[in-house]
Design a protein around this motif. Structure first.
Motif, short mmCIF file in Angstrom:
data_model
loop_
_atom_site.label_atom_id
_atom_site.label_comp_id
_atom_site.label_asym_id
_atom_site.label_seq_id
_atom_site.Cartn_x
_atom_site.Cartn_y
_atom_site.Cartn_z
N LEU A 132 -4.76 -6.29 -4.85
CA LEU A 132 -5.88 -4.57 -4.59
C LEU A 132 -7.33 -4.54 -5.43
O LEU A 132 -7.58 -3.58 -4.84
CB LEU A 132 -4.99 -3.82 -4.65
N GLU A 133 -7.48 -5.10 -6.58
CA GLU A 133 -8.61 -5.12 -7.34
C GLU A 133 -9.58 -5.40 -5.63
O GLU A 133 -10.69 -4.89 -6.41
CB GLU A 133 -9.14 -5.41 -8.35
N PHE A 134 -9.49 -6.70 -5.54
CA PHE A 134 -10.88 -7.21 -5.06
C PHE A 134 -10.79 -6.39 -3.22
O PHE A 134 -12.25 -6.31 -3.01
CB PHE A 134 -9.73 -8.71 -4.70
N ALA A 135 -9.51 -5.81 -3.55
CA ALA A 135 -9.89 -5.52 -2.05
C ALA A 135 -10.33 -3.64 -2.20
O ALA A 135 -11.53 -3.05 -1.10
CB ALA A 135 -8.26 -4.39 -1.29
N ALA A 136 -10.24 -2.89 -3.48
CA ALA A 136 -10.86 -2.22 -3.94
C ALA A 136 -12.26 -2.47 -3.74
O ALA A 136 -13.58 -1.51 -3.57
CB ALA A 136 -10.67 -1.19 -5.17
N LYS A 138 -14.24 -4.33 -1.70
CA LYS A 138 -14.87 -4.81 -0.91
C LYS A 138 -15.10 -3.88 0.57
O LYS A 138 -15.91 -3.42 0.55
CB LYS A 138 -13.92 -5.87 -0.54
N LEU A 139 -13.89 -3.12 0.19
CA LEU A 139 -13.87 -1.84 0.66
C LEU A 139 -14.73 -0.53 0.10
O LEU A 139 -14.38 0.44 0.72
CB LEU A 139 -12.47 -0.90 1.28
N ASN A 140 -14.92 -0.65 -1.05
CA ASN A 140 -15.97 0.47 -1.70
C ASN A 140 -14.77 1.45 -2.25
O ASN A 140 -15.24 2.80 -1.60
CB ASN A 140 -16.84 1.04 -1.09
N LEU A 141 -13.84 1.33 -2.65
CA LEU A 141 -12.77 2.39 -3.23
C LEU A 141 -12.42 2.46 -4.32
O LEU A 141 -12.47 1.86 -5.17
CB LEU A 141 -11.54 1.78 -2.30
N ASP A 142 -11.88 3.53 -4.73
CA ASP A 142 -11.26 3.39 -5.43
C ASP A 142 -10.75 2.65 -6.54
O ASP A 142 -9.26 2.65 -6.08
CB ASP A 142 -10.68 5.34 -6.24
N LYS A 143 -10.88 2.10 -6.98
CA LYS A 143 -9.61 0.94 -8.13
C LYS A 143 -8.19 1.14 -8.98
O LYS A 143 -6.77 1.32 -8.01
CB LYS A 143 -9.76 0.17 -8.89
N GLU A 149 -1.91 4.52 -5.37
CA GLU A 149 -1.17 5.25 -3.95
C GLU A 149 -0.60 3.42 -4.43
O GLU A 149 1.27 3.64 -3.01
CB GLU A 149 -2.25 5.00 -3.01
N PHE A 150 -0.36 2.78 -4.01
CA PHE A 150 0.95 1.14 -4.55
C PHE A 150 1.89 1.78 -5.11
O PHE A 150 2.71 1.61 -4.78
CB PHE A 150 0.02 -0.10 -4.75
N LYS A 151 1.52 2.34 -5.91
CA LYS A 151 2.96 2.23 -7.26
C LYS A 151 3.13 3.52 -6.39
O LYS A 151 4.62 3.78 -6.63
CB LYS A 151 2.66 2.86 -8.87
N LYS A 152 2.95 4.72 -6.06
CA LYS A 152 4.13 5.76 -4.93
C LYS A 152 4.49 5.23 -3.80
O LYS A 152 5.64 5.63 -4.20
CB LYS A 152 2.50 6.88 -4.93
#
Length: 331
Positions: A132-136, A138-143, A149-152
């Motif tokens: 998810l850190e990598f995804a954030a 690459k996709l310009n998201l807030d880590k 959201e994953f935890k939720k």
């Protein structure tokens, strides 16, 4: 003075050759279309909440409307006919944007906009936090938002994603990305479980995922997985600690080399050198091959294995003396 054309008694029947009933029908139809047009106009300008991107499957307009309704879009049969007039929606990911849209603008977007896609790969054995850190990035998201959201949304702390190369639309939000990844994994796991067991029991399945995560971290290849699984089950059967380095490659330690010091200092439930049994949670995200190995382990008497430096494969042994001999050979 009464003006005949504007008088009440003559307003309905201007032309004496046309019966009054035809004028009544004419005015009824005119008023109906006027009200319908005003109502439709009001309907189309109402705001329609949407994600910044939306997925449209291939199919008829009716099937697309049904799909959107299943995904909590408040659409009606009227929208089906409006889309017939606007044009067929494009399939795949549609870029809706972040600007609030009314119903007409949303439906129009479905027919003209396509979202740019980026590839996102999750390899078997990777932990969710590292992925998810990598995804954030690459996709310009807030880590932090993505991890929150994953935890939720996730039912478990680990092992809930399906290793795959995904096509993710640019502009996707943190909550939608997690939703998509979890749904994709659930669909694949459900399909596989039903083939094997005839049903999908999420809790039972996750127990296999926990075992599979240890197999995934330890096996040198898919061919070895059923044999590694046999070692795990053989040790559990006799109450022997697993003592496997791979269980300590959890979370942010996914790619950390395991040292004697780390083994001594780590007091988490993942440390199978200190604690008996499997870890309480999966170590990583796993392939279907690893899950199948956990379900269908090879029948062996092996209790030990050691990686062969020449071949990269493991040498399996049944007792400590044989294992120590292999260690001497490798050194």
């Amino acid at each position: 003075m009464e003006i005949p054309f504007l008088s009440t008694k003559n307003a309905i029947n201007i032309n004496p050759k046309i019966p009054n009933v035809k004028y009544k029908i004419f005015f009824f139809i005119r008023n109906f279309f006027l009200i319908f047009t005003l109502g439709l106009g009001f309907y189309l300008i109402q705001p329609l909440p949407s994600n910044s991107v939306v997925y449209i499957p291939k199919g008829s307009v009716g099937q697309i409307i049904a799909h959107l309704k299943q995904n909590h879009y408040k659409l009606t049969s009227i929208d089906k006919y409006i889309l017939f007039l606007l044009g067929h929606p494009q399939s795949g990911w549609i870029n809706i944007g972040t600007k609030p849209l009314n119903r007409a603008e949303f439906l129009h977007k479905l027919t003209i906009s396509k979202a740019a896609l980026q590839t996102l790969t999750l390899i078997p054995g990777e932990t969710s936090i590292v992925f998810l850190e990598f995804a954030a990035q690459k996709l310009n998201l807030d880590k932090n938002k993505l991890l929150a959201e994953f935890k939720k949304q996730a039912s478990y702390e680990e092992g809930v994603f399906y290793p795959e190369t995904y096509k993710i639309p640019k502009g996707i939000t943190e909550d939608l990305l997690i939703q998509i990844l979890l749904s994709y994994a659930q669909a694949h796991y459900k399909k596989t479980a039903e083939k094997i067991f005839g049903e999908y029991n999420p809790k039972k399945w996750h127990q296999y995922v926990i075992t599979a995560s240890v197999i995934q971290k330890e096996a040198a290849s898919e061919e070895e997985m059923p044999v590694v699984a046999s070692v795990i089950y053989n040790r559990l059967k006799i109450g022997m600690k697993l003592q496997m380095d791979g269980t300590l490659n959890y979370g942010t330690y996914s790619h950390t080399k395991i040292t004697p010091q780390r083994i001594r200092e780590d007091n988490s439930p993942y440390n199978t050198y200190k604690f008996e049994g499997l870890p309480k949670e999966a170590v990583c995200n796993v392939s279907l091959a690893a899950i199948r190995a956990a379900i269908f382990p090879q029948k062996t008497n092996y209790l030990y294995f050691m990686r062969d430096k020449k071949t990269g494969k493991h040498i399996f042994t049944t007792n400590l003396n044989e294992h120590n001999q292999v260690i001497k050979q490798q050194r």
